[in-house]
Write a protein that holds these residues in place. Structure first.
Motif, mmCIF file in Angstrom:
data_model
loop_
_atom_site.group_PDB
_atom_site.id
_atom_site.type_symbol
_atom_site.label_atom_id
_atom_site.label_comp_id
_atom_site.label_asym_id
_atom_site.label_seq_id
_atom_site.Cartn_x
_atom_site.Cartn_y
_atom_site.Cartn_z
ATOM 1 N N GLU A 279 -49.083 -0.724 36.575
ATOM 2 C CA GLU A 279 -49.072 -2.033 36.900
ATOM 3 C C GLU A 279 -48.972 -2.235 38.681
ATOM 4 O OE1 GLU A 279 -49.109 -6.166 36.229
ATOM 5 O OE2 GLU A 279 -49.310 -4.133 35.047
ATOM 6 N N VAL A 280 -48.558 -1.204 39.297
ATOM 7 C CA VAL A 280 -48.642 -1.340 40.780
ATOM 8 C C VAL A 280 -49.754 -1.156 41.288
ATOM 9 C CG1 VAL A 280 -47.958 -0.052 42.658
ATOM 10 C CG2 VAL A 280 -46.152 -0.567 41.267
ATOM 11 N N ARG A 282 -52.767 -1.568 39.483
ATOM 12 C CA ARG A 282 -53.645 -2.598 39.194
ATOM 13 C C ARG A 282 -53.575 -3.748 40.139
ATOM 14 N NH1 ARG A 282 -53.695 -7.441 36.402
ATOM 15 N NH2 ARG A 282 -51.483 -7.516 36.134
ATOM 16 N N ARG A 283 -52.366 -4.008 40.365
ATOM 17 C CA ARG A 283 -52.188 -5.117 41.397
ATOM 18 C C ARG A 283 -52.342 -4.975 42.921
ATOM 19 N NH1 ARG A 283 -48.847 -9.584 39.599
ATOM 20 N NH2 ARG A 283 -48.276 -9.525 37.544
ATOM 21 N N GLY A 285 -55.155 -2.878 43.487
ATOM 22 C CA GLY A 285 -56.662 -3.451 43.286
ATOM 23 C C GLY A 285 -57.504 -2.542 44.335
ATOM 24 N N TRP A 411 -49.686 -6.048 51.849
ATOM 25 C CA TRP A 411 -49.799 -5.377 50.364
ATOM 26 C C TRP A 411 -48.655 -5.655 49.421
ATOM 27 C CZ3 TRP A 411 -46.485 -1.901 48.689
ATOM 28 C CH2 TRP A 411 -45.846 -1.115 49.594
ATOM 29 N N SER A 414 -48.588 -8.774 46.867
ATOM 30 C CA SER A 414 -49.353 -8.775 45.581
ATOM 31 C C SER A 414 -48.726 -8.251 44.400
ATOM 32 C CB SER A 414 -50.523 -7.746 45.642
ATOM 33 O OG SER A 414 -50.323 -6.561 46.356
ATOM 34 N N LEU A 415 -47.576 -7.596 44.669
ATOM 35 C CA LEU A 415 -46.604 -6.911 43.496
ATOM 36 C C LEU A 415 -45.603 -8.064 43.050
ATOM 37 C CD1 LEU A 415 -45.679 -3.591 45.125
ATOM 38 C CD2 LEU A 415 -47.434 -4.045 43.910
ATOM 39 N N GLY A 417 -44.541 -11.319 40.820
ATOM 40 C CA GLY A 417 -45.095 -12.064 39.645
ATOM 41 C C GLY A 417 -44.754 -11.395 38.463
ATOM 42 N N TRP A 419 -44.792 -9.220 34.906
ATOM 43 C CA TRP A 419 -45.187 -7.855 34.577
ATOM 44 C C TRP A 419 -45.221 -7.801 33.075
ATOM 45 C CZ3 TRP A 419 -44.173 -3.290 38.584
ATOM 46 C CH2 TRP A 419 -44.517 -3.605 39.926
#
Length: 749
Positions: A279-280, A282-283, A285, A411, A414-415, A417, A419
């Motif tokens: 997940e890290v 993916r976020r 990116g 950065w 962006s993490l 939110g 999950w």
């Protein structure tokens, strides 16, 4: 999209257990004591309805069913299937994600938290029997009581699509979901006997869909891309690290698989780094982040419980408690203890402020897999299984460390939110709310370690090291070689360490071995097991050559030791003060804080209609109980002692007419009492009982504050239930008088 499930009849979604002496089957309840519909249950019913719609529409609509709900069973799981290879497509994960269970909306759960009488009224107990399939008669010794949730309630939830679809694809997906929702008519148990009738409504952008798209050839669902990411040029890292603290608050249960025992799936008491890393990445990116994780320049630590604002760490396995002093913690690494005082080693848990051992709470939920043909759980499809997962509301904390300069500035934002982590992410499990904050780099202090000094190593996570044959090892000597390599990479070449086994009766080394079963999600197949020292292990080494500066120790603590450090393996801490203390009293546990009582619901608030259903049931139950108590303790018809019981029973004919006009009701009372002894007095007594609007409530004297969820409950329910309450009280008193007179006549005989 928003989901609203209207329960048109009483319903039962069971928790798989019984309450001895009360019910053979219990209704599934949440933390507030309210029944709810799990997302797994809704997904199964919704998928069956969409499959019916897809078969009716024909064409390639079945591809959309598999896209939305995922593959039910991969083709290589059958008995004659061949092993998967590069040309085969693996099972598809579901694109439709439900954001938790469907629950009662609004503040109703909070208001019910402090009203136990009303929580009991949410469900009721119904008698049931088992029938013999041949004789169609009741089977002996099969009488039981079952809990049922009350109908008329509305449960709310939400769902989302994981992928971004174009206009035509989104229209097809919504059309099929809407068609399936209209076909959902029942849910839960006892559906063939009238329970669980419901109506599922969808709302949101694009809903209701364009009906004409159901008759046209649908667009193809997007295929899953298995291509490898493009390889970017390796970024140049600067000096030092950038650290970010992740605070994870569990919205639903979190199941991080630990082991499976029979049909019980047991989860870990933390979120390991290998669950957080995908997940890290993916976020973030960027391919630079994935490349940094492979090199060890990006590290995601395990998420452990957050207690009193402090991130806890795995309890060192050298800690123990005397059996007769449970509040005393003894460190077996520095003190051997009294030989006459047996010690009990601490297993598991996490240490925080004050050396208090903290263990997070777990929730256990039972699920099943229904066979389409038999409509029952069968063993070949999984049958009944149980998940033991971290309970909702648990707060965890983890760190993300990146070499300075590898990622663009900002950065960390962006993490943040919501999950989805762990198993069963598409329905009831794995939803986590994540917040981020910068974590400063601690200052480096202390003295250098020279030849002959002791190096106490505390493993903060599972550690993977290799032996001479390149196999996973749990030997302290192999861990020492991995430490030597880590020190050399940090700038302290020439350092050599060797494990210390025993010294003067002390136990400088205490660790266990953990086996982590690896899994390939793309293929749905197992991968090689990961074996190594478990988190919490403590190993003592002696430096045999070289010198280790504080900067080197701090660097190794940030980077880790061994393999797969980017996934959180190999986190260590050196010479922690906790490992050198001999004993400490933990002190009393903090007292729990009580949350203030929630305010009652006003008309127009969300959940007001559902609250009225619960209130009405609670009032009726309390009216029946109070009426029976009044009938035994006193007689509300004592003023009519001269009237025989046969004449008093004629009052029952007036009870169905209590809602008539008062003038008409008085005329009926006058005709009834015309031939009674002392008609004026009898007419006055009955008019007070039957016509007055306040007599029954003065007589019952109900605890209305404890039975009310809404601000207008007393006024509305007094008017609505007056006739019913009056009839209940009078019938109970008439029956009690008849029993007393019959007992007196029998005694006289």
């Amino acid at each position: 999209m928003d989901l609203r499930l209207h329960m048109l009849s009483d319903w039962h979604v069971g928790m798989g257990t019984a309450a001895r002496g009360r019910a053979a089957r219990q209704v599934l309840r949440d933390a507030d004591g309210l029944p709810y519909v799990p997302a797994k249950t809704l997904i199964g019913v919704w998928r069956d309805a969409c499959e019916v719609a897809a078969r009716a529409l024909g064409g390639s609509w079945h591809d959309w069913v598999e896209y939305l709900f995922g593959s039910q069973r991969s083709h290589y799981e059958s008995e004659n299937a061949k092993p998967p290879h590069a040309g085969m497509a693996g099972p598809r994960s579901a694109a439709l994600l439900l954001n938790g269970s469907l629950r009662v909306p609004g503040r109703l759960g909070q208001v019910l938290a402090g009203r136990p009488r009303l929580r009991e009224a949410v469900v009721f107990v119904k008698a049931g029997v088992a029938l013999d399939p041949r004789s169609r008669t009741t089977v002996e010794r099969k009488f039981r009581y079952e809990e049922m949730a009350r109908g008329g309630m509305t449960l709310a939830g939400s769902a989302e699509l994981a992928d971004e679809l174009d206009e035509d694809q989104l229209a097809c997906a919504l059309a099929l979901l809407w068609a399936g929702a209209t076909l959902v008519e029942t849910i839960g148990g006892k559906r063939r006997r009238g329970a669980g009738r419901c109506r599922l409504e969808l709302s949101g952008p694009g809903l209701p869909p364009d009906i004409d798209r159901l008759s046209l050839p649908p667009a193809r669902p997007p295929g899953r891309s298995d291509s490898e990411p493009a390889i970017e040029a390796e970024a140049r890292a600067g000096e030092g690290w950038e650290r970010t603290l992740l605070t994870l608050r569990l919205i639903g249960p979190l199941l991080a698989h630990d082991r499976t025992v029979g049909n019980l799936v047991i989860g870990l008491d933390h979120a390991p780094g290998w669950i957080l890393l995908p997940e890290v990445l993916r976020r973030l990116g960027s391919n630079a982040a994935a490349a940094a994780a492979r090199r060890g320049d990006l590290v995601v630590t395990a998420a452990t419980p957050l207690v009193d604002g402090q991130r806890t760490l795995p309890a060192p396995r050298v800690l123990a408690r005397p059996k007769d002093q449970p509040d005393l913690i003894v460190n077996r690494m520095t003190a051997s203890g009294d030989p006459g005082q047996p010690l009990k080693r601490l297993r598991g848990g996490y240490v925080g402020h004050g050396l208090r051992i903290h263990r997070p709470g777990f929730t256990t939920r039972m699920h099943n897999t229904i066979n389409d043909a038999t409509q029952r759980p069968t063993r070949d499809l999984g049958g009944v299984y149980v998940y033991s997962a971290l309970e909702p509301g648990t707060v965890l904390a983890a760190e993300v460390r990146v070499r300075a300069g590898l990622l663009p500035e900002g950065w960390q934002k962006s993490l943040a939110g919501t999950w989805r982590l762990g198993r069963s992410q598409k329905d009831d499990y794995g939803r986590v709310s994540v917040t981020v904050q910068s974590e400063p780099i601690p200052s480096v202090d202390g003295s250098s370690l020279c030849e002959g000094d002791l190096l106490r190593v505390w493993l903060l996570s599972d550690t993977l090291v290799l032996n001479a044959r390149l196999s996973f090892s749990s030997d302290p000597a192999d861990l020492g070689r991995a430490l030597t390599e880590a020190f050399a990479a940090a700038g302290a070449s020439g350092v050599q360490v060797e494990p210390v086994l025993e010294d003067d009766g002390r136990i400088p080394t205490s660790y266990e071995v953990r086996r982590t079963e690896s899994w390939h999600r793309k293929w749905g197949l197992p991968r090689p097991s990961l074996l190594g020292p478990a988190a919490g292990g403590c190993v003592t080494f002696r430096i045999t050559a070289g010198q280790i500066t504080p900067d080197v120790l701090a660097e190794v603590e940030l980077t880790g030791v061994g393999m797969r450090r980017g996934e959180g393996f190999g986190q260590v801490r050196f010479n922690d003060p906790l490992l050198t203390e001999q004993a400490r009293h933990t002190g009393p546990a903090p007292a729990p804080t009580l949350s203030p009582a929630a305010e009652s619901l006003a008309p127009g608030d969300a959940g007001h209609a559902e609250a009225r259903i619960i209130e009405r049931a609670a009032w009726r139950g309390e009216i029946r109980r109070t009426a029976e108590r009044l009938a035994v303790q006193s007689d509300v018809l004592a003023d009519l002692d001269g009237v025989s019981i046969s004449r008093l029973n004629n009052i029952r004919n007036l009870l169905p007419r209590l809602r008539e006009d008062p003038a008409v009701l008085r005329q009926r009372i006058a005709r009834l009492t015309a031939r009674w002894p002392d008609p004026p007095k009898a007419r006055q007594v009955l008019e007070e009982r039957l016509v007055s609007k306040d007599w029954v409530w003065r007589t019952l004297d109900l605890p209305e504050a404890e039975l009310s969820l809404t601000t207008d409950a007393a006024v509305e329910l007094r008017s609505e239930l007056r006739a019913e309450a009056t009839a209940t009280v009078l019938i109970a008193c008439l029956a009690a008088r008849a029993r007393r007179e019959a007992a007196e006549q029998e005694a006289n005989l």
